[in-house]
Design a protein around this motif. Sequence first.
Motif, short mmCIF file in Angstrom:
data_model
loop_
_atom_site.label_atom_id
_atom_site.label_comp_id
_atom_site.label_asym_id
_atom_site.label_seq_id
_atom_site.Cartn_x
_atom_site.Cartn_y
_atom_site.Cartn_z
N LEU A 24 0.85 -1.19 0.00
CA LEU A 24 0.00 0.00 0.00
C LEU A 24 0.89 1.24 0.00
N ASP A 25 0.49 2.27 -0.75
CA ASP A 25 1.27 3.50 -0.70
C ASP A 25 1.01 4.20 0.64
N GLU A 26 1.75 5.25 0.92
CA GLU A 26 1.67 5.91 2.22
C GLU A 26 0.28 6.45 2.51
N ALA A 27 -0.34 7.13 1.54
CA ALA A 27 -1.67 7.72 1.76
C ALA A 27 -2.71 6.64 2.02
N TYR A 54 -6.32 -0.98 -7.14
CA TYR A 54 -7.10 -0.18 -6.19
C TYR A 54 -7.42 -0.97 -4.93
N VAL A 55 -7.48 -0.26 -3.81
CA VAL A 55 -7.67 -0.87 -2.50
C VAL A 55 -8.96 -0.35 -1.87
N SER A 56 -9.76 -1.28 -1.33
CA SER A 56 -10.95 -0.94 -0.57
C SER A 56 -10.83 -1.55 0.81
N CYS A 57 -11.29 -0.82 1.81
CA CYS A 57 -11.36 -1.32 3.19
C CYS A 57 -12.83 -1.33 3.56
N GLU A 58 -13.33 -2.54 3.85
CA GLU A 58 -14.77 -2.75 4.01
C GLU A 58 -15.43 -2.28 2.71
N ILE A 85 -8.21 -5.89 -2.80
CA ILE A 85 -7.26 -5.35 -3.77
C ILE A 85 -7.74 -5.76 -5.16
N ASP A 86 -8.10 -4.78 -5.99
CA ASP A 86 -8.46 -5.03 -7.38
C ASP A 86 -7.19 -4.85 -8.20
N ILE A 87 -6.61 -5.95 -8.63
CA ILE A 87 -5.32 -5.93 -9.30
C ILE A 87 -5.50 -5.70 -10.80
#
Length: 70
Positions: A9-12, A52-56, A42-44
């Motif tokens: 994951l990037d910093e942000a 792209y990353v989703s949390c919940e 994680i949608d690769i």
Amino acid sequence: MNQKLVITLDEATTIKYLELAQKRTEAEMNADCEPSGSSLRIDISPDPYDSYVSCENDDIGVAAVQLINV
């Protein structure tokens, strides 16, 4: 040849994840519940596109995905 998939994951994105996880854990503790943890999705996408990353159910940012020979 063995390989492993490394997702970073990037910093942000990391900051957003930690904020969401902290809020959820704090709310569960205040409700006298066992903390449930969280799910990351994680949608690769292939290079040169971002993954792209989703949390919940919240989109929180991007990740770098690498296939590394070990």
